[in-house]
Design an enzyme around this catalytic site. Structure first.
Site, PDB file in Angstrom:
ATOM      1  N   LYS A  17       0.843  -1.197   0.000  1.00  0.00           N
ATOM      2  CA  LYS A  17       0.000   0.000   0.000  1.00  0.00           C
ATOM      3  C   LYS A  17       0.878   1.248   0.000  1.00  0.00           C
ATOM      4  CE  LYS A  17      -4.128  -1.436   2.444  1.00  0.00           C
ATOM      5  NZ  LYS A  17      -5.010  -1.147   3.568  1.00  0.00           N
ATOM      6  N   ASP A  72      -8.037   1.924   4.359  1.00  0.00           N
ATOM      7  CA  ASP A  72      -8.613   0.616   4.569  1.00  0.00           C
ATOM      8  C   ASP A  72      -9.338   0.194   3.301  1.00  0.00           C
ATOM      9  OD1 ASP A  72      -8.612  -0.869   7.245  1.00  0.00           O
ATOM     10  OD2 ASP A  72     -10.456  -1.495   6.233  1.00  0.00           O
ATOM     11  N   PHE A 150      -0.906  -7.301  -4.674  1.00  0.00           N
ATOM     12  CA  PHE A 150      -0.982  -8.049  -3.419  1.00  0.00           C
ATOM     13  C   PHE A 150      -2.428  -8.463  -3.164  1.00  0.00           C
ATOM     14  CE2 PHE A 150      -2.876  -4.834  -0.537  1.00  0.00           C
ATOM     15  CZ  PHE A 150      -2.785  -3.713  -1.351  1.00  0.00           C
ATOM     16  N   PHE A 152      -5.959  -9.721  -3.026  1.00  0.00           N
ATOM     17  CA  PHE A 152      -6.882 -10.340  -3.982  1.00  0.00           C
ATOM     18  C   PHE A 152      -6.579  -9.942  -5.431  1.00  0.00           C
ATOM     19  CE2 PHE A 152      -9.087  -9.820   0.110  1.00  0.00           C
ATOM     20  CZ  PHE A 152      -9.477 -11.138   0.355  1.00  0.00           C
ATOM     21  N   ASP A 153      -5.534  -9.182  -5.669  1.00  0.00           N
ATOM     22  CA  ASP A 153      -5.212  -8.726  -7.032  1.00  0.00           C
ATOM     23  C   ASP A 153      -5.171  -9.860  -8.068  1.00  0.00           C
ATOM     24  OD1 ASP A 153      -5.143  -6.061  -6.405  1.00  0.00           O
ATOM     25  OD2 ASP A 153      -2.958  -5.908  -6.296  1.00  0.00           O
ATOM     26  N   HIS A 179      -9.475   1.354  -7.034  1.00  0.00           N
ATOM     27  CA  HIS A 179     -10.197   1.937  -5.906  1.00  0.00           C
ATOM     28  C   HIS A 179      -9.293   2.911  -5.136  1.00  0.00           C
ATOM     29  CE1 HIS A 179      -7.926  -1.588  -4.984  1.00  0.00           C
ATOM     30  NE2 HIS A 179      -8.145  -1.572  -3.691  1.00  0.00           N
TER      31      HIS A 179
HETATM   32  P1  IMP Z   1      -6.805  -3.849   4.651  1.00  0.00           P
HETATM   33  O1  IMP Z   1      -7.163  -2.573   3.994  1.00  0.00           O
HETATM   34  O2  IMP Z   1      -5.337  -3.938   4.870  1.00  0.00           O
HETATM   35  O3  IMP Z   1      -7.631  -4.145   5.870  1.00  0.00           O
HETATM   36  O4  IMP Z   1      -7.115  -4.959   3.564  1.00  0.00           O
HETATM   37  C1  IMP Z   1      -8.043  -5.993   3.714  1.00  0.00           C
HETATM   38  C2  IMP Z   1      -7.641  -7.142   2.818  1.00  0.00           C
HETATM   39  O5  IMP Z   1      -7.822  -6.770   1.463  1.00  0.00           O
HETATM   40  C3  IMP Z   1      -6.190  -7.574   2.983  1.00  0.00           C
HETATM   41  O6  IMP Z   1      -6.121  -8.975   2.958  1.00  0.00           O
HETATM   42  C4  IMP Z   1      -5.488  -6.984   1.775  1.00  0.00           C
HETATM   43  O7  IMP Z   1      -4.451  -7.818   1.331  1.00  0.00           O
HETATM   44  C5  IMP Z   1      -6.611  -6.934   0.751  1.00  0.00           C
HETATM   45  N1  IMP Z   1      -6.423  -5.750  -0.109  1.00  0.00           N
HETATM   46  C6  IMP Z   1      -6.399  -4.460   0.278  1.00  0.00           C
HETATM   47  N2  IMP Z   1      -6.172  -3.655  -0.773  1.00  0.00           N
HETATM   48  C7  IMP Z   1      -6.059  -4.472  -1.843  1.00  0.00           C
HETATM   49  C8  IMP Z   1      -5.775  -4.232  -3.205  1.00  0.00           C
HETATM   50  O8  IMP Z   1      -5.568  -3.101  -3.676  1.00  0.00           O
HETATM   51  N3  IMP Z   1      -5.735  -5.323  -3.984  1.00  0.00           N
HETATM   52  C9  IMP Z   1      -5.936  -6.582  -3.527  1.00  0.00           C
HETATM   53  N4  IMP Z   1      -6.173  -6.871  -2.258  1.00  0.00           N
HETATM   54  C10 IMP Z   1      -6.226  -5.817  -1.421  1.00  0.00           C
END
Ligand code: IMP
Length: 196
Positions: A17, A72, A150, A152-153, A179
Protein backbone atom coordinates in the site's frame (compact mmCIF):
# COMPACT_ATOMS: atom_id res chain seq x y z
CA UNK A 1 7.25 27.65 8.67
CA UNK A 2 7.62 24.76 11.13
CA UNK A 3 9.54 22.03 9.23
CA UNK A 4 7.14 19.30 10.46
CA UNK A 5 4.11 21.18 9.23
CA UNK A 6 4.21 19.83 5.69
CA UNK A 7 4.80 16.16 6.60
CA UNK A 8 1.87 13.78 6.18
CA UNK A 9 2.24 10.40 7.83
CA UNK A 10 0.78 7.31 6.22
CA UNK A 11 0.08 4.94 9.11
CA UNK A 12 0.51 1.45 7.69
CA UNK A 13 2.53 -1.71 8.06
CA UNK A 14 1.63 -2.76 4.50
CA UNK A 15 4.57 -2.01 2.23
CA UNK A 16 2.50 -2.69 -0.94
CA UNK A 17 0.00 0.00 0.00
CA UNK A 18 2.81 2.36 0.89
CA UNK A 19 4.48 1.75 -2.50
CA UNK A 20 1.25 2.43 -4.38
CA UNK A 21 0.55 5.62 -2.47
CA UNK A 22 4.12 6.89 -2.72
CA UNK A 23 4.05 6.26 -6.50
CA UNK A 24 1.10 8.70 -6.63
CA UNK A 25 2.75 11.15 -4.31
CA UNK A 26 5.94 11.30 -6.36
CA UNK A 27 3.99 12.16 -9.51
CA UNK A 28 2.21 15.13 -7.97
CA UNK A 29 3.72 18.45 -7.22
CA UNK A 30 2.39 18.59 -3.68
CA UNK A 31 3.55 20.89 -0.97
CA UNK A 32 3.74 17.92 1.41
CA UNK A 33 6.25 15.20 2.24
CA UNK A 34 4.99 11.63 2.71
CA UNK A 35 6.41 9.48 5.51
CA UNK A 36 5.49 5.98 6.59
CA UNK A 37 4.80 5.20 10.25
CA UNK A 38 3.86 1.80 11.56
CA UNK A 39 1.59 2.16 14.59
CA UNK A 40 -0.78 -0.57 15.74
CA UNK A 41 -4.36 0.53 15.03
CA UNK A 42 -7.50 -1.09 16.37
CA UNK A 43 -9.62 -2.90 13.78
CA UNK A 44 -13.28 -3.08 14.78
CA UNK A 45 -15.94 -5.14 13.11
CA UNK A 46 -18.26 -2.69 11.36
CA UNK A 47 -20.75 -2.58 8.49
CA UNK A 48 -18.62 -0.56 6.10
CA UNK A 49 -14.99 0.02 5.15
CA UNK A 50 -15.51 3.73 5.84
CA UNK A 51 -16.55 3.08 9.47
CA UNK A 52 -13.57 0.76 10.00
CA UNK A 53 -11.23 3.39 8.56
CA UNK A 54 -12.60 6.19 10.74
CA UNK A 55 -12.44 4.01 13.85
CA UNK A 56 -8.82 3.06 13.09
CA UNK A 57 -7.98 6.75 12.67
CA UNK A 58 -9.55 7.61 16.03
CA UNK A 59 -7.73 4.71 17.70
CA UNK A 60 -4.35 6.40 17.24
CA UNK A 61 -5.41 9.91 18.20
CA UNK A 62 -2.70 11.68 20.18
CA UNK A 63 0.06 9.31 19.02
CA UNK A 64 1.19 11.28 15.96
CA UNK A 65 2.46 14.79 15.81
CA UNK A 66 0.91 16.44 12.74
CA UNK A 67 -1.38 15.26 9.94
CA UNK A 68 -1.76 11.54 9.28
CA UNK A 69 -3.94 9.08 7.37
CA UNK A 70 -4.76 5.42 7.21
CA UNK A 71 -6.23 3.50 4.28
CA UNK A 72 -8.61 0.62 4.57
CA UNK A 73 -9.81 -1.54 1.70
CA UNK A 74 -12.21 -4.40 1.09
CA UNK A 75 -12.90 -6.91 -1.67
CA UNK A 76 -16.58 -7.66 -2.37
CA UNK A 77 -17.79 -10.57 -4.53
CA UNK A 78 -21.27 -9.20 -5.22
CA UNK A 79 -22.34 -12.13 -7.43
CA UNK A 80 -22.61 -14.89 -6.30
CA UNK A 81 -21.36 -14.22 -2.74
CA UNK A 82 -23.55 -11.22 -1.80
CA UNK A 83 -20.54 -9.05 -1.06
CA UNK A 84 -18.43 -11.58 0.87
CA UNK A 85 -15.66 -11.16 2.09
CA UNK A 86 -16.22 -7.33 2.23
CA UNK A 87 -15.49 -6.06 5.73
CA UNK A 88 -13.99 -9.48 6.57
CA UNK A 89 -11.44 -9.27 3.72
CA UNK A 90 -8.35 -9.27 5.86
CA UNK A 91 -9.46 -12.28 7.94
CA UNK A 92 -10.63 -14.21 4.86
CA UNK A 93 -7.35 -13.55 3.07
CA UNK A 94 -5.51 -15.06 6.05
CA UNK A 95 -7.83 -18.07 6.38
CA UNK A 96 -9.24 -19.00 2.94
CA UNK A 97 -6.93 -17.01 0.66
CA UNK A 98 -7.58 -16.60 -3.07
CA UNK A 99 -7.85 -20.37 -3.61
CA UNK A 100 -10.56 -20.60 -0.98
CA UNK A 101 -12.58 -17.80 -2.61
CA UNK A 102 -12.37 -19.47 -6.03
CA UNK A 103 -13.68 -22.72 -4.52
CA UNK A 104 -16.89 -20.91 -3.50
CA UNK A 105 -17.72 -19.95 -7.10
CA UNK A 106 -19.27 -22.14 -9.85
CA UNK A 107 -20.02 -19.83 -12.76
CA UNK A 108 -17.18 -17.35 -13.29
CA UNK A 109 -18.81 -15.69 -16.33
CA UNK A 110 -21.58 -14.37 -14.10
CA UNK A 111 -19.40 -13.02 -11.30
CA UNK A 112 -19.48 -9.38 -10.25
CA UNK A 113 -16.97 -7.97 -7.79
CA UNK A 114 -15.55 -4.70 -6.56
CA UNK A 115 -12.91 -3.19 -4.34
CA UNK A 116 -13.55 -0.22 -2.06
CA UNK A 117 -10.88 2.01 -0.58
CA UNK A 118 -11.34 4.55 2.22
CA UNK A 119 -8.59 6.97 3.09
CA UNK A 120 -9.22 8.48 6.53
CA UNK A 121 -7.19 11.62 7.16
CA UNK A 122 -6.64 13.62 10.30
CA UNK A 123 -5.79 17.06 8.92
CA UNK A 124 -4.05 19.03 11.61
CA UNK A 125 -4.40 22.56 10.10
CA UNK A 126 -8.21 22.20 10.26
CA UNK A 127 -8.22 19.85 13.29
CA UNK A 128 -10.63 17.61 11.36
CA UNK A 129 -11.13 13.98 10.30
CA UNK A 130 -11.87 13.60 6.59
CA UNK A 131 -12.67 10.63 4.38
CA UNK A 132 -11.94 10.01 0.67
CA UNK A 133 -13.37 6.95 -1.07
CA UNK A 134 -13.01 5.04 -4.33
CA UNK A 135 -14.40 1.88 -5.95
CA UNK A 136 -13.47 -0.28 -8.91
CA UNK A 137 -15.80 -2.84 -10.50
CA UNK A 138 -15.02 -6.06 -12.31
CA UNK A 139 -15.25 -9.87 -12.25
CA UNK A 140 -13.53 -12.77 -10.55
CA UNK A 141 -10.91 -14.65 -12.56
CA UNK A 142 -11.32 -18.44 -12.79
CA UNK A 143 -7.62 -18.88 -12.03
CA UNK A 144 -5.02 -17.08 -9.91
CA UNK A 145 -2.95 -15.00 -12.35
CA UNK A 146 -0.06 -12.53 -12.13
CA UNK A 147 2.75 -11.79 -9.77
CA UNK A 148 2.33 -8.05 -9.16
CA UNK A 149 0.19 -6.29 -6.57
CA UNK A 150 -0.98 -8.05 -3.42
CA UNK A 151 -3.97 -9.56 -1.64
CA UNK A 152 -6.88 -10.34 -3.98
CA UNK A 153 -5.21 -8.73 -7.03
CA UNK A 154 -4.50 -12.10 -8.77
CA UNK A 155 -8.24 -12.97 -8.92
CA UNK A 156 -9.73 -9.57 -9.88
CA UNK A 157 -10.44 -8.66 -13.53
CA UNK A 158 -11.34 -4.93 -13.74
CA UNK A 159 -14.15 -4.09 -16.20
CA UNK A 160 -12.03 -1.46 -17.94
CA UNK A 161 -9.23 -3.99 -18.66
CA UNK A 162 -11.13 -7.28 -18.55
CA UNK A 163 -8.32 -9.46 -19.89
CA UNK A 164 -5.84 -8.75 -17.08
CA UNK A 165 -6.01 -9.36 -13.37
CA UNK A 166 -4.81 -6.50 -11.17
CA UNK A 167 -1.72 -8.64 -10.46
CA UNK A 168 -0.86 -8.62 -14.18
CA UNK A 169 -0.76 -4.82 -14.32
CA UNK A 170 2.12 -2.54 -13.40
CA UNK A 171 1.68 -0.32 -10.33
CA UNK A 172 1.05 2.64 -12.63
CA UNK A 173 -1.60 0.79 -14.63
CA UNK A 174 -3.34 -0.39 -11.45
CA UNK A 175 -3.17 3.07 -9.90
CA UNK A 176 -4.89 4.65 -12.91
CA UNK A 177 -8.04 2.56 -12.47
CA UNK A 178 -8.00 1.21 -8.93
CA UNK A 179 -10.20 1.94 -5.91
CA UNK A 180 -7.11 3.33 -4.11
CA UNK A 181 -6.26 5.49 -7.14
CA UNK A 182 -9.74 7.01 -7.14
CA UNK A 183 -9.70 7.68 -3.39
CA UNK A 184 -6.22 9.05 -3.79
CA UNK A 185 -7.20 11.56 -6.49
CA UNK A 186 -9.91 12.97 -4.20
CA UNK A 187 -7.34 13.19 -1.41
CA UNK A 188 -4.86 14.98 -3.70
CA UNK A 189 -7.51 17.46 -4.79
CA UNK A 190 -8.18 18.27 -1.16
CA UNK A 191 -4.45 18.71 -0.41
CA UNK A 192 -4.02 21.01 -3.41
CA UNK A 193 -6.95 23.12 -2.29
CA UNK A 194 -5.63 23.22 1.28
CA UNK A 195 -1.95 23.93 0.76
CA UNK A 196 -0.30 25.27 3.88
P1 IMP B 1 -6.81 -3.85 4.65
O1 IMP B 1 -7.16 -2.57 3.99
O2 IMP B 1 -5.34 -3.94 4.87
O3 IMP B 1 -7.63 -4.14 5.87
O4 IMP B 1 -7.11 -4.96 3.56
C1 IMP B 1 -8.04 -5.99 3.71
C2 IMP B 1 -7.64 -7.14 2.82
O5 IMP B 1 -7.82 -6.77 1.46
C3 IMP B 1 -6.19 -7.57 2.98
O6 IMP B 1 -6.12 -8.98 2.96
C4 IMP B 1 -5.49 -6.98 1.77
O7 IMP B 1 -4.45 -7.82 1.33
C5 IMP B 1 -6.61 -6.93 0.75
N1 IMP B 1 -6.42 -5.75 -0.11
C6 IMP B 1 -6.40 -4.46 0.28
N2 IMP B 1 -6.17 -3.65 -0.77
C7 IMP B 1 -6.06 -4.47 -1.84
C8 IMP B 1 -5.78 -4.23 -3.20
O8 IMP B 1 -5.57 -3.10 -3.68
N3 IMP B 1 -5.73 -5.32 -3.98
C9 IMP B 1 -5.94 -6.58 -3.53
N4 IMP B 1 -6.17 -6.87 -2.26
C10 IMP B 1 -6.23 -5.82 -1.42
Amino acid sequence: MNMDQNIIYFITGNIHKYNEISAFFNKENLNYVLKQKNIKTIEVQAESIKEIALYKLESIKGQVNGSYFIEDAGFFVDTPLNGFPGVYSSYVMKTLGNKGILRLIDDFEKTQAHFTSSIALYFKPLDKNLIFEGDVYGRVSKTIRGSGGFGFDPIFLPNVMPDSTFAELTTDEKNKISHRGKAWRKFTKFLKENTI
